[in-house]
Every structure is written in structure tokens, then in C-alpha cells.
Motif scaffolding. Structure first.
Motif, PDB file in Angstrom:
ATOM      1  N   GLU A 189      32.797  40.732  26.408  1.00  0.00           N
ATOM      2  CA  GLU A 189      33.614  41.515  25.684  1.00  0.00           C
ATOM      3  C   GLU A 189      32.810  42.305  24.539  1.00  0.00           C
ATOM      4  OE1 GLU A 189      36.386  39.042  23.933  1.00  0.00           O
ATOM      5  OE2 GLU A 189      37.298  38.575  25.625  1.00  0.00           O
ATOM      6  N   GLU A 190      31.656  41.585  23.985  1.00  0.00           N
ATOM      7  CA  GLU A 190      30.796  42.361  23.043  1.00  0.00           C
ATOM      8  C   GLU A 190      29.802  43.363  23.577  1.00  0.00           C
ATOM      9  OE1 GLU A 190      31.431  42.333  19.748  1.00  0.00           O
ATOM     10  OE2 GLU A 190      33.270  41.004  19.846  1.00  0.00           O
ATOM     11  N   LYS A 191      29.583  43.236  24.830  1.00  0.00           N
ATOM     12  CA  LYS A 191      28.417  44.087  25.547  1.00  0.00           C
ATOM     13  C   LYS A 191      27.116  43.364  25.278  1.00  0.00           C
ATOM     14  CE  LYS A 191      31.373  47.224  27.116  1.00  0.00           C
ATOM     15  NZ  LYS A 191      32.675  46.546  26.615  1.00  0.00           N
ATOM     16  N   ILE A 192      27.150  41.842  25.216  1.00  0.00           N
ATOM     17  CA  ILE A 192      25.901  41.405  24.993  1.00  0.00           C
ATOM     18  C   ILE A 192      25.423  40.787  26.486  1.00  0.00           C
ATOM     19  CG2 ILE A 192      24.652  39.328  23.878  1.00  0.00           C
ATOM     20  CD1 ILE A 192      26.659  39.675  21.608  1.00  0.00           C
ATOM     21  N   ASP A 193      24.224  40.771  27.051  1.00  0.00           N
ATOM     22  CA  ASP A 193      23.624  40.296  28.088  1.00  0.00           C
ATOM     23  C   ASP A 193      23.815  38.920  28.027  1.00  0.00           C
ATOM     24  OD1 ASP A 193      23.230  42.844  29.236  1.00  0.00           O
ATOM     25  OD2 ASP A 193      21.073  42.813  28.574  1.00  0.00           O
ATOM     26  N   PHE A 194      24.286  38.000  29.047  1.00  0.00           N
ATOM     27  CA  PHE A 194      24.632  36.767  29.120  1.00  0.00           C
ATOM     28  C   PHE A 194      24.032  36.310  30.389  1.00  0.00           C
ATOM     29  CE2 PHE A 194      27.062  33.159  30.603  1.00  0.00           C
ATOM     30  CZ  PHE A 194      26.841  32.200  29.447  1.00  0.00           C
ATOM     31  N   VAL A 195      23.106  35.225  30.601  1.00  0.00           N
ATOM     32  CA  VAL A 195      22.854  34.444  31.679  1.00  0.00           C
ATOM     33  C   VAL A 195      23.022  32.917  31.646  1.00  0.00           C
ATOM     34  CG1 VAL A 195      21.034  36.006  32.368  1.00  0.00           C
ATOM     35  CG2 VAL A 195      20.467  34.309  30.624  1.00  0.00           C
ATOM     36  N   LEU A 196      23.216  32.542  32.814  1.00  0.00           N
ATOM     37  CA  LEU A 196      23.662  31.082  33.024  1.00  0.00           C
ATOM     38  C   LEU A 196      22.687  30.383  33.587  1.00  0.00           C
ATOM     39  CD1 LEU A 196      26.406  29.006  32.268  1.00  0.00           C
ATOM     40  CD2 LEU A 196      27.023  29.583  34.777  1.00  0.00           C
ATOM     41  N   GLY A 197      22.254  29.253  32.995  1.00  0.00           N
ATOM     42  CA  GLY A 197      20.976  28.403  33.813  1.00  0.00           C
ATOM     43  C   GLY A 197      21.705  27.405  34.665  1.00  0.00           C
ATOM     44  N   HIS A 198      21.026  27.162  35.770  1.00  0.00           N
ATOM     45  CA  HIS A 198      21.319  26.381  36.907  1.00  0.00           C
ATOM     46  C   HIS A 198      21.010  24.896  36.311  1.00  0.00           C
ATOM     47  CE1 HIS A 198      21.853  24.092  40.726  1.00  0.00           C
ATOM     48  NE2 HIS A 198      22.032  25.271  41.328  1.00  0.00           N
ATOM     49  N   ALA A 199      21.950  23.953  36.210  1.00  0.00           N
ATOM     50  CA  ALA A 199      21.895  22.608  35.657  1.00  0.00           C
ATOM     51  C   ALA A 199      20.821  22.057  36.130  1.00  0.00           C
ATOM     52  CB  ALA A 199      23.151  22.032  35.307  1.00  0.00           C
ATOM     53  N   LEU A 200      20.616  21.891  37.472  1.00  0.00           N
ATOM     54  CA  LEU A 200      19.902  21.059  38.302  1.00  0.00           C
ATOM     55  C   LEU A 200      18.260  21.529  38.366  1.00  0.00           C
ATOM     56  CD1 LEU A 200      22.041  20.071  41.618  1.00  0.00           C
ATOM     57  CD2 LEU A 200      21.360  18.470  39.430  1.00  0.00           C
ATOM     58  N   TYR A 201      18.217  22.946  38.127  1.00  0.00           N
ATOM     59  CA  TYR A 201      16.887  23.273  38.086  1.00  0.00           C
ATOM     60  C   TYR A 201      16.703  23.478  36.756  1.00  0.00           C
ATOM     61  CZ  TYR A 201      17.572  25.057  43.038  1.00  0.00           C
ATOM     62  OH  TYR A 201      17.768  25.094  44.282  1.00  0.00           O
ATOM     63  N   MET A 202      17.140  23.207  35.648  1.00  0.00           N
ATOM     64  CA  MET A 202      16.621  23.451  34.414  1.00  0.00           C
ATOM     65  C   MET A 202      16.103  21.821  33.906  1.00  0.00           C
ATOM     66  SD  MET A 202      19.179  26.093  32.324  1.00  0.00           S
ATOM     67  CE  MET A 202      18.072  26.020  30.967  1.00  0.00           C
ATOM     68  N   ARG A 203      15.333  21.399  34.620  1.00  0.00           N
ATOM     69  CA  ARG A 203      14.671  20.132  34.419  1.00  0.00           C
ATOM     70  C   ARG A 203      13.769  20.108  33.217  1.00  0.00           C
ATOM     71  NH1 ARG A 203      14.560  17.478  40.409  1.00  0.00           N
ATOM     72  NH2 ARG A 203      16.727  17.256  40.716  1.00  0.00           N
ATOM     73  N   ALA A 204      13.088  21.506  32.981  1.00  0.00           N
ATOM     74  CA  ALA A 204      12.031  21.536  31.946  1.00  0.00           C
ATOM     75  C   ALA A 204      12.456  21.201  30.582  1.00  0.00           C
ATOM     76  CB  ALA A 204      11.432  22.923  32.183  1.00  0.00           C
ATOM     77  N   ILE A 205      14.012  21.570  30.515  1.00  0.00           N
ATOM     78  CA  ILE A 205      14.542  21.017  28.983  1.00  0.00           C
ATOM     79  C   ILE A 205      14.587  19.566  28.812  1.00  0.00           C
ATOM     80  CG2 ILE A 205      15.629  23.395  29.016  1.00  0.00           C
ATOM     81  CD1 ILE A 205      18.167  21.996  29.188  1.00  0.00           C
ATOM     82  N   HIS A 206      14.644  18.837  29.952  1.00  0.00           N
ATOM     83  CA  HIS A 206      14.865  17.331  29.932  1.00  0.00           C
ATOM     84  C   HIS A 206      13.808  16.463  29.637  1.00  0.00           C
ATOM     85  CE1 HIS A 206      19.081  18.301  30.418  1.00  0.00           C
ATOM     86  NE2 HIS A 206      18.889  18.932  31.705  1.00  0.00           N
ATOM     87  N   GLY A 207      12.625  16.967  29.723  1.00  0.00           N
ATOM     88  CA  GLY A 207      11.303  16.327  29.861  1.00  0.00           C
ATOM     89  C   GLY A 207      10.937  16.236  28.681  1.00  0.00           C
TER      90      GLY A 207
END
Length: 348
Positions: free
Chosen positions: A75-93
Motif C-alpha cells: 500500500e505504501e509503495k515500499i519494496d518488500f521481500v520475504l525470506g525462505h525460513a529453511l534457507y535463512m539458517r545464517a541468522i540462526h548460527g
């Protein structure tokens, strides 16, 4: 796996929760310009990012709370992307883990072109897809009640009860159980089943009506497959949504869990992996469609026999599911109905 690699002036990573969201924004040089925890309220979010909205991209992990944020950004014309939960393991290490660290890591992945993408399902059809998934959940609960009644009869060594899924064949079902407490238990199951049947019947009619307003052509094409009726057609339609989001039929087959990715290193094979990455609903739908296609369809039955003699029954059905997945990809891409002769042709 696809990564987000578009260039922006600011990259905002969000560790999103039901009641709070931790934001971290980096500029093009990697300097942190914003790092703050706020409540999950649209006004709070928009107020905080206001100085950085020019060429900003917002990214978060694909958890159950992302709907409102994606819709707000659209609605606000802001670019939005969604991260794949299984592939985003870098944030859990790492040695330490908290919301502040996670939001920073998400922002770094965005800026570095290593942010694994998940599909942002469009708002227009998203609620209907979720309602359809809820319908399928209720149908499975009803099937559990059928099984419970059959198992109860087996416990007391009673004759087969027949096809109790048909209301017309339940006439004297309760009288077959002599124990009054057991009879009461079966009666509870039957009353719950009757409630589910009324609810599901009305729900299915409504879903089909909505689908005909969303994409009647694709729904009709899917129903041209032998064995694919109202429910399987709806599941395929809403889980696929737009076939154009898959560049190749191999990508589509992988998303539907119709292939087994290999694990290899230094020329050695270590079996398969990633069997749970993809859409479980489509995997179920294609498996069911193949089984139903076999009923009364002699040419398809002959194909299954040929494949079973070479690979075994289980693998034969898996091969046919993969074939059907490829057929559906080209059906929707080229807007043509199902061609059984082409489906049966060797190598297709």
C-alpha cells in the motif's frame, strides 16, 4: 534457490513477532542507521522508517506474522521481500542469538545479495487459499472419525461396517454395538461427522464460486484432467496461483516436491535431501490425482503396470505424479486442456 540482489540506498531487516518487531536498517555502505525494537503497529513502523523511505527495501523471515507487513508495504509503495525460513539458517548460527542480532543479520543478507527469497502470495487470493487449507484440515479430521468408528468395530470383532462415509449406509450402524457406552461413543463420532459434512458441503460450494471469480479458465483446465474434481482442482489452482512465477518446469516440479534432489560432494553421492522443502499441499494433490486417474482408465493403468514392472509400485506412482506435474505446468503456461495421449507418450 533464488537470492535478492537488487541495489537500494537502504536495507531494512526485521525480526518479526506477533507483538514486537526489531528493525535494523543499513545504508549502501553497510553502516547501521537504525536499530530499534518497536510494537507491531503500522503507524510505529512507518514513523520509524520515514527518513529512509527513499529507495528502501524491507525484508523479514517467512513466519506466520508476515501478511500485514507485506500488505502495508504494498500500500505504501515500499519494496518488500520475504525470506525462505529453511534457507535463512545464517541468522540462526553464532554464539549468541537475540532479536537485535537477528535483525542485523537479515539486513546484512539483504545488502550482500544473499537473502533467500520466498514467494509473497498476493493479497487477492491469499485468504481463499488459507480457507481452502482449513477446509482440507477439517476433511482430514472427518476421516479420522471414520477410522475411529472402523477401529472400534475391529476392537469388538464385529463384521465389516461397509462404506460408512456414505450417509445412506449408516442406517443400523449404532445397533451393531451392544455395549451402551461404546454405542454412545460411536454416536458422538457420527454426530460430529454429520456436522462436518454440512459445514464442508457449504464451504466447498462457496470456495468454487470464489475460484470461478478469480481464475475460471485455469480451474476449468485443471478439471480437464481425469480424476481431478472440485477439491483437487481448487487445491492446484490456489497453491500454484500463477504459473509464470516458475521460469522452468523443473522449478515447478521441485516446488511440488515431485523430485528428489541429490547430495553430492567431490564426485560422491550421499543420497537425497530437501524432501520437505516445497509445497506439501501440491505434493498431496498430484499424488491423489494420479490414484484417481487410474480408476476405470485402462490406458493409464497399462502405463502404471509397465512402470511398476520396472521400478516397483511406489516408484511408478511417483513417476506418474512427476509426469502429471510437468503436464500441468505446460497446460497452465500454454492455456490448453489435458492431453492424455501426450501424457502416456514415452519420455513426456
Amino acid at each position: 534457490m533464488r537470492f535478492y540482489n537488487k541495489q537500494h540506498n537502504y536495507y531494512c531487516g526485521i525480526d518479526l513477532h506477533a507483538d514486537a518487531m526489531y528493525l535494523c536498517a543499513l545504508d549502501a555502505t553497510g553502516e547501521t542507521v537504525l536499530h530499534k525494537n518497536i510494537p507491531t503497529k503500522p503507524k510505529s513502523f512507518l514513523r520509524l522508517i520515514k527518513p529512509y523511505r527513499e529507495e528502501l527495501v524491507v525484508g523479514c523471515e517467512c513466519m506466520f506474522t508476515w501478511y500485514w507487513l507485506a500488505d502495508l508495504c504494498a500500500e505504501e509503495k515500499i519494496d518488500f521481500v520475504l525470506g525462505h525460513a529453511l534457507y535463512m539458517r545464517a541468522i540462526h548460527g553464532g554464539k549468541a542469538k537475540n532479536d537485535k542480532i537477528d535483525s542485523y543479520k537479515i539486513a546484512v543478507l539483504l545488502r550482500g545479495g544473499s537473502f533467500p527469497l520466498s514467494y509473497v502470495y498476493p493479497k487477492e487470493m491469499r485468504a481463499t487459499r488459507d480457507l481452502l487449507r482449513r477446509r482440507n484440515h477439517l476433511a482430514r479430521k472427518r476421516a479420522e472419525l471414520y477410522s475411529h468408528i472402523q477401529n472400534t468395530a475391529t476392537q469388538y470383532n464385529l463384521p465389516p461396517l461397509g462404506r460408512i462415509a456414505k450417509p445412506s449406509e449408516r442406517g443400523d450402524l449404532l445397533q451393531k454395538f451392544d455395549d451402551p457406552v461404546v454405542r454412545m461413543m460411536v454416536e458422538v463420532d457420527l454426530r460430529t461427522i454429520e456436522h462436518y459434512e454440512k459445514l464442508l458441503e457449504a464451504l466447498e460450494r462457496k470456495l468454487e464460486k470464489i475460484a470461478n471469480a478469480h481464475d475460471p479458465v485455469s480451474l476449468a483446465l485443471l478439471k480437464s484432467i481425469p480424476g481431478v474434481g472440485r477439491i483437487l482442482g481448487l487445491v492446484m489452482l490456489y497453491e500454484i496461483e500463477n504459473i509464470a512465477r516458475f521460469p522452468r518446469q523443473q522449478d515447478f516440479a521441485s516446488y511440488c516436491r515431485l523430485v528428489k534432489p541429490l547430495k553430492e560432494s567431490n564426485g560422491k553421492s550421499y543420497g537425497h535431501s530437501g524432501k520437505k522443502i516445497g509445497n506439501a499441499h501440491l505434493r498431496w494433490a498430484f499424488g491423489e490425482a494420479v490414484v484417481l486417474m487410474l480408476k476405470g482408465n485402462k490406458p493409464v493403468q497399462e502405463l502404471k503396470q509397465r512402470l511398476a514392472s520396472k521400478h516397483g509400485k511406489g516408484k511408478a506412482l511417483a513417476i506418474m505424479s512427476h509426469r502429471l506435474g510437468r503436464a500441468v505446468y505446460y497446460m497452465l503456461k500454454n492455456q490448453v486442456p489435458f492431453d492424455q495421449e501426450r501424457f502416456l507418450r514415452k519420455g513426456v
